[in-house]
Design a protein around this motif. Structure first.
Motif, PDB file in Angstrom:
ATOM      1  N   ARG A  54       0.855  -1.175   0.000  1.00 47.61           N
ATOM      2  CA  ARG A  54       0.000   0.000   0.000  1.00 47.61           C
ATOM      3  C   ARG A  54       0.898   1.234   0.000  1.00 47.61           C
ATOM      4  O   ARG A  54       1.974   1.233   0.627  1.00 47.61           O
ATOM      5  CB  ARG A  54      -0.922  -0.001   1.215  1.00 47.61           C
ATOM      6  CG  ARG A  54      -1.852  -1.188   1.231  1.00 47.61           C
ATOM      7  CD  ARG A  54      -3.151  -0.873   1.956  1.00 47.61           C
ATOM      8  NE  ARG A  54      -2.948  -0.337   3.283  1.00 47.61           N
ATOM      9  CZ  ARG A  54      -2.881  -1.072   4.392  1.00 47.61           C
ATOM     10  NH1 ARG A  54      -2.979  -2.388   4.303  1.00 47.61           N
ATOM     11  NH2 ARG A  54      -2.719  -0.512   5.575  1.00 47.61           N
ATOM     12  N   PRO A  55       0.525   2.303  -0.689  1.00 47.68           N
ATOM     13  CA  PRO A  55       1.423   3.462  -0.817  1.00 47.68           C
ATOM     14  C   PRO A  55       1.923   3.994   0.515  1.00 47.68           C
ATOM     15  O   PRO A  55       3.097   4.382   0.633  1.00 47.68           O
ATOM     16  CB  PRO A  55       0.551   4.495  -1.540  1.00 47.68           C
ATOM     17  CG  PRO A  55      -0.447   3.696  -2.298  1.00 47.68           C
ATOM     18  CD  PRO A  55      -0.727   2.482  -1.458  1.00 47.68           C
ATOM     19  N   GLU A  56       1.064   3.986   1.535  1.00 43.71           N
ATOM     20  CA  GLU A  56       1.462   4.563   2.811  1.00 43.71           C
ATOM     21  C   GLU A  56       2.485   3.716   3.558  1.00 43.71           C
ATOM     22  O   GLU A  56       3.052   4.161   4.574  1.00 43.71           O
ATOM     23  CB  GLU A  56       0.232   4.793   3.707  1.00 43.71           C
ATOM     24  CG  GLU A  56      -0.510   3.535   4.113  1.00 43.71           C
ATOM     25  CD  GLU A  56      -1.628   3.144   3.171  1.00 43.71           C
ATOM     26  OE1 GLU A  56      -2.557   2.455   3.603  1.00 43.71           O
ATOM     27  OE2 GLU A  56      -1.559   3.527   1.972  1.00 43.71           O
ATOM     28  N   LEU A  57       2.754   2.501   3.072  1.00 44.53           N
ATOM     29  CA  LEU A  57       3.725   1.632   3.742  1.00 44.53           C
ATOM     30  C   LEU A  57       5.119   1.692   3.125  1.00 44.53           C
ATOM     31  O   LEU A  57       6.035   1.029   3.615  1.00 44.53           O
ATOM     32  CB  LEU A  57       3.233   0.175   3.721  1.00 44.53           C
ATOM     33  CG  LEU A  57       1.910  -0.120   4.417  1.00 44.53           C
ATOM     34  CD1 LEU A  57       1.600  -1.601   4.346  1.00 44.53           C
ATOM     35  CD2 LEU A  57       1.938   0.345   5.857  1.00 44.53           C
ATOM     36  N   GLU A  58       5.302   2.491   2.077  1.00 45.36           N
ATOM     37  CA  GLU A  58       6.584   2.472   1.369  1.00 45.36           C
ATOM     38  C   GLU A  58       7.740   2.857   2.275  1.00 45.36           C
ATOM     39  O   GLU A  58       8.788   2.199   2.273  1.00 45.36           O
ATOM     40  CB  GLU A  58       6.550   3.379   0.148  1.00 45.36           C
ATOM     41  CG  GLU A  58       7.866   3.349  -0.613  1.00 45.36           C
ATOM     42  CD  GLU A  58       7.823   4.098  -1.921  1.00 45.36           C
ATOM     43  OE1 GLU A  58       8.894   4.273  -2.519  1.00 45.36           O
ATOM     44  OE2 GLU A  58       6.723   4.518  -2.351  1.00 45.36           O
ATOM     45  N   GLU A  59       7.589   3.892   3.057  1.00 43.72           N
ATOM     46  CA  GLU A  59       8.698   4.325   3.916  1.00 43.72           C
ATOM     47  C   GLU A  59       9.068   3.244   4.928  1.00 43.72           C
ATOM     48  O   GLU A  59      10.248   2.958   5.150  1.00 43.72           O
ATOM     49  CB  GLU A  59       8.335   5.616   4.643  1.00 43.72           C
ATOM     50  CG  GLU A  59       9.480   6.151   5.500  1.00 43.72           C
ATOM     51  CD  GLU A  59       9.146   7.462   6.178  1.00 43.72           C
ATOM     52  OE1 GLU A  59      10.005   7.970   6.932  1.00 43.72           O
ATOM     53  OE2 GLU A  59       8.046   7.995   5.957  1.00 43.72           O
ATOM     54  N   TYR A  77       8.791  -0.867  -6.275  1.00 45.74           N
ATOM     55  CA  TYR A  77       7.528  -0.935  -5.543  1.00 45.74           C
ATOM     56  C   TYR A  77       6.357  -0.776  -6.504  1.00 45.74           C
ATOM     57  O   TYR A  77       6.372   0.083  -7.393  1.00 45.74           O
ATOM     58  CB  TYR A  77       7.445   0.164  -4.487  1.00 45.74           C
ATOM     59  CG  TYR A  77       8.423   0.000  -3.346  1.00 45.74           C
ATOM     60  CD1 TYR A  77       8.183  -0.919  -2.326  1.00 45.74           C
ATOM     61  CD2 TYR A  77       9.589   0.747  -3.291  1.00 45.74           C
ATOM     62  CE1 TYR A  77       9.084  -1.081  -1.283  1.00 45.74           C
ATOM     63  CE2 TYR A  77      10.494   0.592  -2.251  1.00 45.74           C
ATOM     64  CZ  TYR A  77      10.235  -0.322  -1.253  1.00 45.74           C
ATOM     65  OH  TYR A  77      11.132  -0.484  -0.230  1.00 45.74           O
ATOM     66  N   TYR A  79       1.901  -0.620  -6.212  1.00 47.67           N
ATOM     67  CA  TYR A  79       0.929  -0.238  -5.189  1.00 47.67           C
ATOM     68  C   TYR A  79      -0.430  -0.861  -5.483  1.00 47.67           C
ATOM     69  O   TYR A  79      -0.979  -0.683  -6.580  1.00 47.67           O
ATOM     70  CB  TYR A  79       0.806   1.285  -5.129  1.00 47.67           C
ATOM     71  CG  TYR A  79       2.153   1.951  -4.981  1.00 47.67           C
ATOM     72  CD1 TYR A  79       2.830   1.918  -3.764  1.00 47.67           C
ATOM     73  CD2 TYR A  79       2.767   2.561  -6.071  1.00 47.67           C
ATOM     74  CE1 TYR A  79       4.085   2.503  -3.628  1.00 47.67           C
ATOM     75  CE2 TYR A  79       4.019   3.144  -5.945  1.00 47.67           C
ATOM     76  CZ  TYR A  79       4.669   3.102  -4.717  1.00 47.67           C
ATOM     77  OH  TYR A  79       5.924   3.672  -4.596  1.00 47.67           O
ATOM     78  N   THR A  81      -4.086  -0.563  -4.813  1.00 49.52           N
ATOM     79  CA  THR A  81      -5.137   0.335  -4.347  1.00 49.52           C
ATOM     80  C   THR A  81      -6.416   0.016  -5.113  1.00 49.52           C
ATOM     81  O   THR A  81      -6.375  -0.553  -6.212  1.00 49.52           O
ATOM     82  CB  THR A  81      -4.755   1.812  -4.575  1.00 49.52           C
ATOM     83  OG1 THR A  81      -4.485   2.020  -5.970  1.00 49.52           O
ATOM     84  CG2 THR A  81      -3.528   2.195  -3.768  1.00 49.52           C
ATOM     85  N   GLU A  96     -13.600  -1.090   1.273  1.00 46.92           N
ATOM     86  CA  GLU A  96     -12.295  -0.759   1.845  1.00 46.92           C
ATOM     87  C   GLU A  96     -11.316  -1.916   1.741  1.00 46.92           C
ATOM     88  O   GLU A  96     -10.110  -1.704   1.650  1.00 46.92           O
ATOM     89  CB  GLU A  96     -12.452  -0.351   3.312  1.00 46.92           C
ATOM     90  CG  GLU A  96     -13.280   0.923   3.508  1.00 46.92           C
ATOM     91  CD  GLU A  96     -13.381   1.324   4.963  1.00 46.92           C
ATOM     92  OE1 GLU A  96     -12.791   0.614   5.823  1.00 46.92           O
ATOM     93  OE2 GLU A  96     -14.030   2.343   5.253  1.00 46.92           O
TER      94      GLU A  96
END
Length: 308
Positions: A54-59, A77, A79, A81, A96
């Motif tokens: 998921r994009p928010e998990l990249e870091e 990576y 994503y 979504t 969701e």
């Protein structure tokens, strides 16, 4: 033909475990399960890996594994979504939940187009033998009007946890080790009498599984045609299956492969292994995985220190 690429499905949060289990340390120097996956894959010949997240998990993934992994191979990576879909498709309003493992692989297809791929889960420890077998198969496999896929098959007794049930794809194979059928069962465990059973699941009754039954842990090998087939497969899923369960229905890799097998568009060779699976399905599994890795490290199968 292009060299095989490793595709790692890591978009899930591990709801039963209660946290981002894919980056939870299990090794003696803070290694996570993915460190061992990438180490085994590199030794088998893989030189590029694509994480589906998921994009928010990249870091979090980059800090936990990406930076170290780049010392072994190219890392990219993709994503997963709900808005990433073939043209003309839209996720059900209010949905969701992710759309499943086959959709996850579809989300990465632009990064592996034209190349064979091995697909794995991020939170399963598969063992070196599995990666060696799938890489060797993909190096020589060629589409010839039919997709020539493969799957690593594990003995069911080597894939259980003492702390609850597991979900597995139960396989039927022919005399030539070709997959003829795969049925996803969501509640498998060894009962007190020692028998391994699948609990009733929808229209599927309770079933006993003999020792040695081959199951899927989502370690697949696909020739390049699979990327093209996923577009049509997702469209069929949206038209035929998703309307019955719009908030929770998922397009799984076993479903996608089974459709192609039944339509005569693909074959899937089952590469059997006696390797032992390890995974943190439940929080109570973590000490078991840690002990197994400690033992394998002491035997010299894995390095004690992590790459920094």
């Amino acid at each position: 033909m292009a060299k095989p690429i490793l595709v790692i499905m890591a978009a899930g949060m591990g709801s039963r475990y209660g946290g981002l289990k894919q980056i939870d340390p299990v090794g003696p120097d803070g290694q996570i399960i993915l460190d061992y996956t990438l180490y085994d894959a590199f030794r088998a010949g893989f030189r590029r890996a694509v994480f589906i997240i998921r994009p928010e998990l990249e870091e979090a993934f980059e800090n936990a594994i990406g930076r170290r992994a780049r010392k072994l191979m190219q890392i990219d990576y993709a994503y997963q979504t709900l808005d990433r879909l073939p043209a003309g498709l839209t996720a059900p309003e209010g949905r969701e939940k992710p759309l499943g493992t086959a959709h996850a692989v579809w989300c990465a297809k632009d990064l592996f187009a034209g190349a064979p791929v091995a697909v794995v889960n991020a939170d399963d420890f598969y063992g070196a033998d599995a990666f060696q077998k799938v890489y060797a198969y993909l190096e020589s496999a060629r589409d010839d009007g039919v997709g020539r896929y493969c799957m690593v098959g594990y003995r069911v007794e080597n894939t259980l946890t003492e702390n609850g049930t597991v979900s597995r794809g139960v396989c039927t194979i022919d005399a030539n080790s070709m997959l003829t059928d795969i049925v996803e069962r969501t509640a498998i465990k060894r009962d007190a009498d020692g028998v391994i059973r699948c609990a009733p699941d929808g229209d599927l009754p309770e079933t006993a599984l003999p020792e040695g039954t081959l199951i899927s842990l989502n370690l697949w090998g696909f020739t390049p045609s699979f990327a093209e087939e996923l577009d049509a497969g997702l469209c069929r899923f949206f038209a035929e299956r998703l309307p019955a369960n719009p908030m929770k229905g998922e397009y799984y890799l076993p479903f996608a492969v089974d459709e192609l097998l039944r339509a005569g568009k693909a074959t899937a060779k089952v590469l059997s292994t006696v390797a032992r699976w390890y995974g943190v399905t439940y929080r109570e599994d973590k000490p078991i995985v840690e002990e197994a890795i400690r033992r394998m490290t002491a035997e010299g199968l894995y390095p004690e220190k992590a790459e920094n």
